[in-house]
Design a protein around this motif. Structure first.
Motif, short mmCIF file in Angstrom:
data_model
loop_
_atom_site.label_atom_id
_atom_site.label_comp_id
_atom_site.label_asym_id
_atom_site.label_seq_id
_atom_site.Cartn_x
_atom_site.Cartn_y
_atom_site.Cartn_z
N ALA A 297 -18.58 7.11 21.52
CA ALA A 297 -17.35 7.54 22.17
C ALA A 297 -17.04 6.68 23.39
N LYS A 298 -18.07 6.09 23.98
CA LYS A 298 -17.89 5.32 25.20
C LYS A 298 -17.96 3.82 24.97
N THR A 299 -18.84 3.38 24.07
CA THR A 299 -19.07 1.95 23.86
C THR A 299 -18.13 1.44 22.78
N LYS A 300 -17.04 0.84 23.20
CA LYS A 300 -16.03 0.34 22.28
C LYS A 300 -16.19 -1.17 22.09
N PHE A 301 -15.57 -1.70 21.03
CA PHE A 301 -15.46 -3.13 20.82
C PHE A 301 -13.98 -3.37 20.54
N VAL A 302 -13.20 -3.50 21.61
CA VAL A 302 -11.75 -3.52 21.51
C VAL A 302 -11.25 -4.71 20.71
N TYR A 303 -11.88 -5.88 20.93
CA TYR A 303 -11.50 -7.09 20.19
C TYR A 303 -11.59 -6.85 18.69
N ARG A 304 -12.73 -6.34 18.24
CA ARG A 304 -12.92 -6.10 16.80
C ARG A 304 -11.94 -5.07 16.27
N ASP A 305 -11.90 -3.91 16.92
CA ASP A 305 -11.09 -2.83 16.39
C ASP A 305 -9.60 -3.16 16.42
N SER A 306 -9.15 -3.89 17.44
CA SER A 306 -7.75 -4.28 17.50
C SER A 306 -7.39 -5.23 16.35
#
Length: 439
Positions: A297-306
């Motif tokens: 819930a806290k550790t995102k990977f914005v580059y990948r998910d975007s």
């Protein structure tokens, strides 16, 4: 699947995009320019990738555009060209009123640059396309290139996510595979990064480096867990065509390179499975087929998910890949051509591919499947398509094979499917894209 296909032979295993890169052509550059000069689609995030192509050594498994023979003046020349490219991008209509949602410094080895070089480059880039309010700024590092003051500079300049290319801890395996760093440099650089309070630290490992064994892999996993990074990413070793190892294989003329020094695919899957189980026992959760995180819930990977959800991205730097307004774009892949085009004030575009709506759907679907699940409602809302009906045949075949389960709301990969997701994805390719060279 025939037994011979379970060997680690030549070719790309990892599916990074769709349609395959072999379909991207210079003839489609007019479509790329049209996309860049059109206003953005509503609610589409914008990202920036910056390729820093310098390395101390070339890893023998590396297939990226990197240089190991450049001096400080070359670094300055390249940095100036990169600034020119970002400046040109910043003026394009496709930007619209959008601020950057994410930034990614990849390589090569971005941390090859000195603190002074990084400060000069990043300050200028931020004047052109600011990332002060970006959700994530990722910076790839090779442990042996880091000093505390360099990390302090990166923290000051807005880097939020640090990705350490550790790959392995054993010095003999690192050396044979062409890695430049040592184990003591891993612990020293990680300690500095932890002390400086980066929002997220990711550790990269590779399962199946030449010379790997069960005993060493268990030790690598133990040492990784002891570091307690927020994110751990594990790739399975492959042998693309344009690597040092693949060239050695061609010369040797064997089906399997380096005697028994490289694991087959079932062994690599077993190693990743072991690592995932150990990481789960230490409190990590599955984020994708390659990544475990401490707190999903806290550790995102914005580059990948975007990217996996269709974001626009300027891919800047020599040979870099981008995607804008439904068109794939890649820059020219030669140093002289890249520098020369920017000296003339031209975007250094090399090839492109316009992607139609059915292909965009497939692209997002196969990339999101790497997370281990698909939400059918997402695709119904975005593409007006019921993926469970449209792709019923491959979904049911994969379910029968034990690779996924079909739910009323989508699909979920089993652990067996997750560990080999890349070789399952061509089942969803359109007929003209199957059975062709990927790159």
């Amino acid at each position: 699947m025939e037994a011979t296909q379970e060997k680690t032979g030549l070719g790309n295993y990892f599916v990074a995009n769709y349609p395959p890169f072999s379909f991207w052509k210079p003839a489609y550059l007019p479509e790329a320019n049209a996309a860049l000069n059109a206003p953005p689609k509503a609610d589409t995030p914008l990202g920036l990738y910056l390729h820093i192509p310098f390395c101390r050594k070339r890893c023998k498994f590396c297939y990226f555009r990197v240089y190991t023979d450049k001096n400080a003046r070359d670094v300055e020349t390249y940095s100036e060209a990169l600034i020119k490219e970002v400046e040109l991008c910043s003026r394009l209509p496709i930007v619209g009123n959008r601020a950057l949602h994410y930034v990614y410094f990849g390589g090569g080895t971005p941390s090859y640059l000195s603190a002074a070089q990084l400060r000069a480059l990043l300050n200028r880039l931020q004047e052109l396309l600011p990332w002060k309010n970006a959700a994530e700024v990722t910076f790839e590092c090779e442990p042996g290139t880091l000093q505390r003051h360099k990390l302090e500079t990166l923290r000051e300049l807005g880097v939020t996510r640090l990705s350490l290319g550790i790959e392995n801890f054993d010095p003999k395996i690192l050396e044979f595979n062409g890695r430049a760093h040592l184990e003591e440099e891993i612990h020293r650089s990680y300690g500095w990064a932890r002390e400086l309070g980066f929002d997220q630290i990711n550790i990269d490992l590779i399962a199946g480096m030449v010379g790997e064994s069960w005993d060493n892999w268990r030790e690598c996993v133990r040492k990784t867990i002891a570091l307690a990074a927020e994110s751990v990413t594990i790739y399975q070793m492959e042998l693309p065509f344009n690597t040092v190892f693949s060239q050695q294989l061609r010369v040797i003329g064997q089906d399997e390179p380096f005697a028994q020094g490289i694991a087959d695919w079932p062994t690599k899957r077993a190693w990743v499975d072991y690592a995932f189980n150990e990481l789960a026992a230490a409190g990590y959760e599955v984020s994708s087929a390659y990544t475990m995180v401490k707190n999903r819930a806290k550790t995102k990977f914005v580059y990948r998910d975007s990217l996996w959800q269709g974001a626009d991205m300027f891919g800047t730097g020599v040979a870099s890949f981008g995607h804008v307004h439904g068109v794939h774009v890649q820059n020219v892949d030669a140093w002289e051509q890249y520098i020369g085009m920017l000296d003339k004030g031209e975007l250094p575009l090399g090839r492109a591919l316009p992607v139609d709506s059915p292909e965009l759907l497939i692209r997002e679907m196969i990339l999101q499947l790497k997370t281990g699940r698909l939400e059918a409602g997402y695709f119904a809302r975005k593409f007006s398509t019921d993926i469970l009906e449209r792709f019923a045949e491959p979904f049911h075949q994969l379910a029968d094979d034990g690779h996924l389960t079909i739910t009323p709301h989508g699909v979920e990969l089993t652990r067996a499917g997750l560990l080999q997701v890349d070789r399952l994805l061509p089942a969803f390719f359109e007929p003209q894209h199957r059975g062709t060279r990927y790159t």
